[in-house]
Motif scaffolding. Structure first.
Motif, mmCIF file in Angstrom:
data_model
loop_
_atom_site.group_PDB
_atom_site.id
_atom_site.type_symbol
_atom_site.label_atom_id
_atom_site.label_comp_id
_atom_site.label_asym_id
_atom_site.label_seq_id
_atom_site.Cartn_x
_atom_site.Cartn_y
_atom_site.Cartn_z
ATOM 1 N N PHE B 34 38.026 44.486 17.637
ATOM 2 C CA PHE B 34 36.668 44.163 17.172
ATOM 3 C C PHE B 34 37.047 44.111 15.787
ATOM 4 O O PHE B 34 38.013 43.928 14.540
ATOM 5 N N TYR B 36 34.840 44.074 11.731
ATOM 6 C CA TYR B 36 33.441 45.039 11.497
ATOM 7 C C TYR B 36 33.498 44.581 9.620
ATOM 8 O O TYR B 36 34.522 43.955 9.354
ATOM 9 N N GLN B 38 31.481 44.999 5.781
ATOM 10 C CA GLN B 38 30.204 46.362 5.304
ATOM 11 C C GLN B 38 30.375 44.993 4.216
ATOM 12 O O GLN B 38 30.917 45.183 2.919
ATOM 13 N N ASN B 41 27.409 48.657 -0.663
ATOM 14 C CA ASN B 41 26.233 49.791 -0.662
ATOM 15 C C ASN B 41 25.111 49.662 1.275
ATOM 16 O O ASN B 41 23.470 49.742 1.233
ATOM 17 N N GLY B 43 25.364 49.034 5.811
ATOM 18 C CA GLY B 43 26.388 50.024 7.582
ATOM 19 C C GLY B 43 27.191 48.487 7.388
ATOM 20 O O GLY B 43 27.204 47.862 6.812
ATOM 21 N N LEU B 44 28.101 49.029 8.416
ATOM 22 C CA LEU B 44 28.755 48.095 9.196
ATOM 23 C C LEU B 44 27.898 47.398 10.301
ATOM 24 O O LEU B 44 26.965 47.434 10.701
ATOM 25 N N LYS B 49 34.420 40.765 18.864
ATOM 26 C CA LYS B 49 34.811 41.486 19.552
ATOM 27 C C LYS B 49 35.440 40.777 20.655
ATOM 28 O O LYS B 49 35.196 39.661 21.523
ATOM 29 N N PHE B 90 36.702 44.905 8.375
ATOM 30 C CA PHE B 90 37.633 45.622 9.150
ATOM 31 C C PHE B 90 38.136 45.693 10.295
ATOM 32 O O PHE B 90 37.070 44.962 11.234
ATOM 33 N N LEU B 94 40.527 49.376 19.614
ATOM 34 C CA LEU B 94 39.889 50.384 20.176
ATOM 35 C C LEU B 94 41.237 51.764 21.128
ATOM 36 O O LEU B 94 42.254 50.394 21.978
ATOM 37 N N LYS B 100 38.395 55.657 21.094
ATOM 38 C CA LYS B 100 38.253 56.035 20.147
ATOM 39 C C LYS B 100 38.314 54.423 18.844
ATOM 40 O O LYS B 100 39.163 53.782 19.479
ATOM 41 N N LEU B 101 37.314 53.606 18.402
ATOM 42 C CA LEU B 101 37.784 53.158 17.037
ATOM 43 C C LEU B 101 38.276 53.510 16.478
ATOM 44 O O LEU B 101 38.471 54.623 15.545
ATOM 45 N N PHE B 103 40.370 52.369 12.323
ATOM 46 C CA PHE B 103 39.557 50.957 11.764
ATOM 47 C C PHE B 103 41.140 50.773 10.609
ATOM 48 O O PHE B 103 42.198 51.458 10.283
ATOM 49 N N GLY B 104 41.398 49.660 10.773
ATOM 50 C CA GLY B 104 42.138 49.276 9.958
ATOM 51 C C GLY B 104 42.206 49.713 8.437
ATOM 52 O O GLY B 104 41.188 50.184 7.788
ATOM 53 N N GLN B 105 42.541 48.943 7.210
ATOM 54 C CA GLN B 105 42.708 49.934 6.154
ATOM 55 C C GLN B 105 41.435 48.943 5.161
ATOM 56 O O GLN B 105 41.427 49.390 4.209
ATOM 57 N N GLY B 106 41.279 47.939 5.420
ATOM 58 C CA GLY B 106 40.383 46.804 5.333
ATOM 59 C C GLY B 106 41.158 45.342 4.306
ATOM 60 O O GLY B 106 41.524 46.486 3.588
#
Lengths: 113, 113
Positions: B34, B36, B38, B41, B43-44, B49, B90, B94, B100-101, B103-106
């Motif tokens: 996936f 995502y 953000q 301030n 949400g994701l 995907k 991000f 999966l 569970k997802l 998450f990468g470091q972004g």
């Protein structure tokens, strides 16, 4: 898709106190997750909330610090206990619905002073 | 175990130029992946995907990503950046364990006028 209502959206708390965050979903879901996003960081999974059983915690997170309840298929709470400034983060709940449908709450921005 | 590496912590582009955000994953098999976004301030939001169907995945807001098993990559691209694309992105595989997802470091994307 599932819609999540997460409360509170933000809070400022005194150290040593506890805060309970609520996550309400508009449909029944099997899996719910709680994440933490520390300032300037990515998301880290705290635990998986299972309905009718104990939550499953990730390495580095313990039930005494982050107790979780999951009384039914649409609701869960995460408590941040005995807070310190290091707990200042955004806390997010997430659910999965259908095939690979992951939705996130808008988050709770916690500041501990 | 699965892991993900976002190769750039920060990418800066000019408005109207192409965007490339790089993501490499490690896994013994093809995962579900996936992207995502953000916004500050906010949400994701799910951009797109990959779930073992077409390797070129089209998402919202003109973004797309190509799954390349030989390179274990899932880079995110957009032909022409818009100011509103400035956000944190991000890359998220999966997990094969517990849905569970991870998450990468972004990657923080900045868009200059």
């Amino acid at each position: 898709s599932a819609v999540i209502s997460q409360k509170p959206s933000r809070d400022i708390c005194q150290r040593g106190t506890s805060l309970t965050i609520q996550c309400q979903v508009d449909s029944q879901v099997t899996m719910m997750f709680w994440y933490r996003q520390q300032p300037g960081q990515s998301l880290t999974l705290i635990a998986t909330a299972n309905q009718g059983s104990e939550a499953t915690y990730e390495s580095g997170f313990v039930i005494d610090k982050f107790p979780i309840s999951r009384p039914n298929l649409t609701f869960s709470t995460l408590t941040v206990s005995n807070m310190s400034p290091e707990d200042s983060s955004i806390y997010l709940c997430s659910v999965v619905y259908g095939d690979y449908g992951y939705t996130f709450g808008s988050g709770t921005r916690l500041t501990v002073v | 175990a699965q892991s993900v590496t976002q190769l750039d912590s920060h990418v800066s582009v000019s408005e109207g130029t192409p965007v490339l955000l790089r993501c490499n994953y490690s896994s013994s098999y093809s995962p579900s992946l996936f992207w995502y976004v953000q916004h500050p301030n906010k949400g994701l939001q799910l951009l797109l995907k990959y779930t073992s169907a077409a390797t070129l995945v089209k998402g919202i807001n003109g973004f797309e990503a190509e799954f390349k098993k030989s390179e274990t990559s899932f880079h995110l691209t957009k032909p022409s950046a818009h100011m509103s694309d400035a956000a944190e992105y991000f890359c998220v595989p999966l997990s094969s364990q517990g849905g569970k997802l991870i998450f990468g470091q972004g990657t923080e994307l900045s868009v200059k006028p």
